[in-house]
Write a protein that holds these residues in place. Structure first.
Motif: not given
Length: 139
Positions: A23-28, A32-35, A74-80
């Motif tokens: 489903g591609g990248y999660d652009e939110t 996005e690459d780690f996810d 980027y911390l909040a994204s890493t936790l998500r």
């Protein structure tokens, strides 16, 4: 993959079918690459090439420079991503790897005095512990 993110994004190649299947990248997310690689690691195998294929340039405004600042964007994204990864965990070993990663991020949040991120990491860690306890109860 969860314990330590080791992939240098510019060095990765993938088939288009893999990108589409996930489903591609999660652009939110802030990045996005780690996810994407966490999700890809569930069903695809990675190959390693022991060769230098890129060079890293340090710049004060680069993404990697941001993680050492008090307001790491980027911390909040890493936790998500870690929250999403919890749903992908299939084994106690995977849960332990995720718990190690979340503990690392919790320490990062505390050192940077990012209290909201620290609370988010602590809640996630408690959820992981709940899963582990649940798995032990099923055994």
């Amino acid at each position: 993959m969860l314990t330590r993110y080791f992939i240098s994004t510019p060095t990765m190649l993938m088939r288009r079918a893999t990108l589409l299947a996930l489903g591609g990248y999660d652009e939110t997310l802030s990045y996005e690459d780690f996810d994407f690689w966490v999700r890809a690691s569930r069903d695809w195998r990675f190959q390693y090439q022991d060769a230098v294929t890129t060079r890293k340039r340090r710049h004060p405004r680069s993404m990697s420079a941001q993680v050492t600042r008090a307001h790491d964007p980027y911390l909040a994204s890493t936790l998500r991503v870690c929250e999403k990864a919890l749903a992908l965990c299939r084994t106690p070993a995977e849960l332990r790897a995720l718990a190690r990663r979340v503990r690392y991020e919790l320490g990062h949040a505390l050192r940077r005095r990012q209290w909201a991120a620290a609370r988010q990491a602590l809640r996630l860690l408690m959820n992981i512990i709940g899963w582990v306890v649940g798995l032990r109860g099923q055994a």
